[in-house]
Design a protein around this motif. Sequence first.
Motif, PDB file in Angstrom:
ATOM      1  N   ASP A 193       0.826  -1.209   0.000  1.00  0.00           N
ATOM      2  CA  ASP A 193       0.000   0.000   0.000  1.00  0.00           C
ATOM      3  C   ASP A 193       0.857   1.254   0.000  1.00  0.00           C
ATOM      4  N   PHE A 194       2.078   1.111   0.503  1.00  0.00           N
ATOM      5  CA  PHE A 194       3.000   2.243   0.506  1.00  0.00           C
ATOM      6  C   PHE A 194       4.417   1.678   0.497  1.00  0.00           C
ATOM      7  N   THR A 195       5.293   2.332  -0.245  1.00  0.00           N
ATOM      8  CA  THR A 195       6.664   1.847  -0.387  1.00  0.00           C
ATOM      9  C   THR A 195       7.658   2.942  -0.030  1.00  0.00           C
ATOM     10  N   VAL A 196       8.707   2.561   0.671  1.00  0.00           N
ATOM     11  CA  VAL A 196       9.822   3.458   0.956  1.00  0.00           C
ATOM     12  C   VAL A 196      11.032   2.899   0.206  1.00  0.00           C
ATOM     13  N   LEU A 197      11.426   3.582  -0.866  1.00  0.00           N
ATOM     14  CA  LEU A 197      12.594   3.153  -1.634  1.00  0.00           C
ATOM     15  C   LEU A 197      13.857   3.650  -0.955  1.00  0.00           C
ATOM     16  N   THR A 198      14.834   2.766  -0.835  1.00  0.00           N
ATOM     17  CA  THR A 198      16.055   3.137  -0.130  1.00  0.00           C
ATOM     18  C   THR A 198      17.253   2.402  -0.716  1.00  0.00           C
ATOM     19  N   SER A 199      18.377   2.481  -0.025  1.00  0.00           N
ATOM     20  CA  SER A 199      19.602   1.828  -0.467  1.00  0.00           C
ATOM     21  C   SER A 199      19.741   0.463   0.182  1.00  0.00           C
TER      22      SER A 199
END
Length: 482
Positions: free
Chosen positions: A392-398
């Motif tokens: 439902d929600f995504t946090v793109l990171t390293s």
Amino acid sequence: MILEELIAGLETERVIGETSVKVNGIEIDSKKIAKNRMFICLKGGNFDSHDAAKEAERYGASVIVCERRLNVGITQVIVKDTRLAMSYLAAAFYSFPSEHMKIVGVTGTNGKTTTARIIKEILERSGKKVGLIGTLGVFFGSTFYEPTLTTPDPLDLHKILHEMYHYGIDYVVMEVSAHAIDLKKLAFVRFEIGVLTNLTQDHLDYFGTMEKYRAAKKAFLTSPQCKTVVVNSDDELGREILLENDKVVSYGIDNPADVFAIDVKEELDGTSFILNLFDGIYDVKMKLLGLFNVYNALAAEVACALLGVRVKDAVRALKEVSVVPGRLECVSEKNGIFVFIDYAHTPDGLENSLNTLKKLTKKRLICVFGCGGNRDTGKRAQMGEIAGKIADFTVLTSDNPRYEEPMEIIREIEVGLLSRTREYVVVQNRKDAIGYALGYAKTGDVVLVAGKGCEKYQEILGIKHPYNDKDCIEYIERETNL
């Protein structure tokens, strides 16, 4: 050991010099050479250690194993393929330890670590002495070695097997990587059972095509070194091997199989199903989450049954198997928010984990993930699309950017994510990204932090910085009173 004894079964093209010399050890790094060590010259994409033969001689090497005649004054053993020779020499130096134990090799894109761990636990609960070699390290008795590679190089591998044998280990379960197969690391290891979990996209940075990746897995499973093979009948490669070979036992859910599960029920505290194990019917409730872990459990049950574990004991042990660290592991449950970490770093792995948690989420599923640098770039957009489709929600990171620019990797993932949703945010720093997700989550939400599992580092520009997702989550919750 005398060289003549060591190379007695090795296919050589020519031996130059005395074969009565002593060999006190074997090295592939010329700088580690000591007196009377054997130096094996290897070739790779960016190196050729034939160039280091003179240095090895200066440091005291007694023998050089090489693919061409070199200008050295010590004994040379010339072979066609030094990698294959290394596997033989390592096995011979340690007296072929795999021949004295029953070894199970687990290969596949996803599920190797969990399947291997389940097999180990079932065998141990059945009174067997078991060693484990894989992504999480080497385990036997009270001994633990930190992980280096999923499948160690031959010199380390046979040393470990030798130690296990002399410790009294009867069974060894090891993860078998496609790289290890292709590099002939396992050529002189005898496997009682080879297990295939599944085959999906990964490692195309190394293999180039899925066909070559697939061929490596198949070559191992269909080779004479595997006495019996266990395959997933719901996997295309598994079905292919099943049709072509008569030494195969199958497991599955959707397609006909020797061992199968029905009536699978998934909950946040575990998974239940009815197991048909060689026509015996058993109710199973295990702590592991997800349909993919049912497949892992089926593979383990088959392997253990073939190793002689009583079926009832194997089923009873499965109910007690613990969650594997970093494999869809619930690391926090506060204020009605469940937080999981998972090693999922392939499209199939991420999709499996997200689908599992989606079914169990009361409100929103929040996903934190990135992709590794200097690895298969083709899966980045795919994983972005999968996250956009399910979460439902995504946090793109390293993740582990290695020698790539982290934001460039994120932008490639973002292409796939944008094809499905606008419900996401980019937070490059992984600690900050996890903090954002935890602060954003509300009661009834589930947070998945994917990609690293229980890894203890983040690799940036060749340096492995101390880092762990679980520790990071615990620190954030402690400092912010979440």
